[in-house]
Design an enzyme around this catalytic site. Structure first.
Site, mmCIF file in Angstrom:
data_model
loop_
_atom_site.group_PDB
_atom_site.id
_atom_site.type_symbol
_atom_site.label_atom_id
_atom_site.label_comp_id
_atom_site.label_asym_id
_atom_site.label_seq_id
_atom_site.Cartn_x
_atom_site.Cartn_y
_atom_site.Cartn_z
ATOM 1 N N ASP A 12 64.447 42.556 -7.249
ATOM 2 C CA ASP A 12 65.415 43.030 -6.258
ATOM 3 C C ASP A 12 65.205 44.525 -6.056
ATOM 4 O O ASP A 12 65.382 45.314 -6.977
ATOM 5 C CB ASP A 12 66.836 42.755 -6.755
ATOM 6 N N ASP A 108 63.729 42.151 0.977
ATOM 7 C CA ASP A 108 63.674 43.058 -0.173
ATOM 8 C C ASP A 108 63.894 42.372 -1.521
ATOM 9 O O ASP A 108 64.157 43.034 -2.516
ATOM 10 C CB ASP A 108 64.695 44.183 0.000
ATOM 11 N N GLU A 109 63.784 41.054 -1.566
ATOM 12 C CA GLU A 109 63.914 40.389 -2.866
ATOM 13 C C GLU A 109 63.165 39.064 -2.864
ATOM 14 O O GLU A 109 62.931 38.451 -1.823
ATOM 15 C CB GLU A 109 65.382 40.155 -3.236
#
Length: 414
Positions: A12, A108-109
């Site tokens: 993350d 983004d993860e």
């Protein structure tokens, strides 16, 4: 490898958009910065902010004027989507150097499964190496959770931010996970938490010990699944193709007589939109794409679709998109059947709404959208949110959500 436990990472990126801006402009490092659109307008709102800004009380969805009052030295920059997509691609490229089993969850993860790789015998050191490379090569901080399944890995990555690495083992659940409030459990939003609390369940531990029959009666099949997760049971595998899986929810209606009456046909669409909306909400999913079907009196059938800029589960958004398609493609001839189908479904927890920074005040008045907006931003503060406009890309094949859709389409082509 029967019987062998999996080694799952959840990566993350910390304050992703703000971190990308600091990587692009080193002069911003260590300063309170925020990403927001329409930065000169009082009604612009904060999309995400650096940890320095958070320490001063600045929060996601906060109006810029209020953030400036709390932190007069706050530096506000507009979002740069191309920049974020580029950084995200580089991030996932690094992850794939360690394993092919990388499942993007958002821009983004993502999850990694390193079980059957040479890295499995040094999981913590591998996480340190990944984190260090992301920091050195991309100048981006991250937190990593390590666990035997995806759910626990996600919970672990949230435990230490920024730049944390956390291992969460099943035997540690009673001491580490169970004392947490039920609202902090991944997969449980505000509304679900409110329902669960009616059973006297206040913590994740309470849920782990909860009555399965009562949970199923209250939440349907999702109830026992949530109890399993609370007990560290989550068999879902890391699947690089999961983001592209095709699912749909639809309804159609055959008219009692062929009709070319606009008001009557609008009424049919209104009922269909309500039905599709209710089914989406029961399943706790949202549609990224909408199809309509028009069958004429001569049995000629026309199907048209549009990609939604934001995932939708509300009747008015579904109705708006359906009527736009119908108005454009109906040839004025009598109609025998109409249908609406929502496709490319995403779970509400993973539905990232792109922020219309020029109409936030209007958007904020909209329930239950406003509640969900707060929920998403509390859990995924780095994501943009925008009220349900539509992008007129008929017959487009893109998938994903908001500008994440473009990123995932590029990922699929790699």
């Amino acid at each position: 490898m029967a019987g062998k436990g999996r080694i799952i990472f959840h990566i993350d990126m910390n304050s992703f958009y703000a971190s990308v801006e600091m990587a692009y402009d080193p002069s911003l490092r260590g300063k309170p910065i925020a990403v927001a659109g329409n930065v000169k307008e009082r009604k612009g709102i904060i999309v995400t902010c650096s940890y320095e800004a958070r320490a001063r009380g600045v929060k996601t969805t906060m109006p810029v004027w209020r953030a400036k009052r709390l932190c007069p030295e706050l530096i506000v920059v507009p979002p740069n989507f191309d920049r974020y997509r580029s950084s995200s691609k580089e991030m996932f490229s690094i992850l794939r150097e360690y394993t092919d089993l990388v499942e993007p969850v958002s821009i983004d993860e993502g999850y990694m499964d390193i079980t059957d790789t040479p890295h499995s015998h040094r999981a913590y050191e591998t996480a340190e190496d990944i984190q260090a490379r992301l920091q050195k090569e991309l100048l981006l901080p991250s937190s990593i959770g390590i666990a035997p399944n995806k759910f626990l890995a996600k919970m672990a990555s949230d435990m230490k931010k920024p730049l944390g690495i956390t291992i969460l083992r099943k035997r540690e659940l009673p001491d580490v996970l169970w004392p947490l409030p039920i609202e902090e459990m991944h997969g449980i939003g505000t509304k679900t938490a409110e329902k669960i609390k009616t059973l006297g369940i206040k913590t994740i531990g309470d849920l782990a010990k909860g009555d399965e029959h009562a949970l199923k009666t209250l939440l349907g099949i999702n109830g026992p699944r949530l109890k399993d997760k609370a007990n560290g049971i989550h068999p879902a595998e890391v699947n690089p193709e999961r983001i592209y899986e095709f699912k749909s929810v639809g309804n159609s209606s055959t008219l009692s007589h062929d009709s070319a009456d606009w008001d009557e046909l609008t009424g049919v669409f209104d009922r269909l939109a309500l039905s599709v909306s209710e089914r989406l909400q029961r399943k706790e999913v949202m549609a990224c794409r909408l199809f309509i079907m028009i069958r004429y009196a001569d049995w000629k059938t026309v199907t048209r679709s549009m990609t939604l800029s934001n995932p939708a589960d509300q009747k008015k958004d579904i109705m708006e998109a359906a009527m736009e398609l119908f108005d454009k493609h109906w040839n004025q001839n009598p109609v025998r059947l109409l249908g609406i189908t929502g496709t490319e479904l995403v779970e509400k927890q993973q539905a990232y709404k792109q922020l219309d920074l020029f109409s936030f005040k209007e958007d904020a008045k909209d329930e239950p959208i406003f509640q969900m907006m707060n929920e998403l931003n509390e859990k995924y503060g780095q994501n943009l949110i925008r009220k349900g406009a539509v992008i007129k890309k008929e017959e487009s094949k893109t998938r994903g959500t908001s500008f994440n859709r473009d990123f995932f389409q590029d990922e699929k082509k790699r």
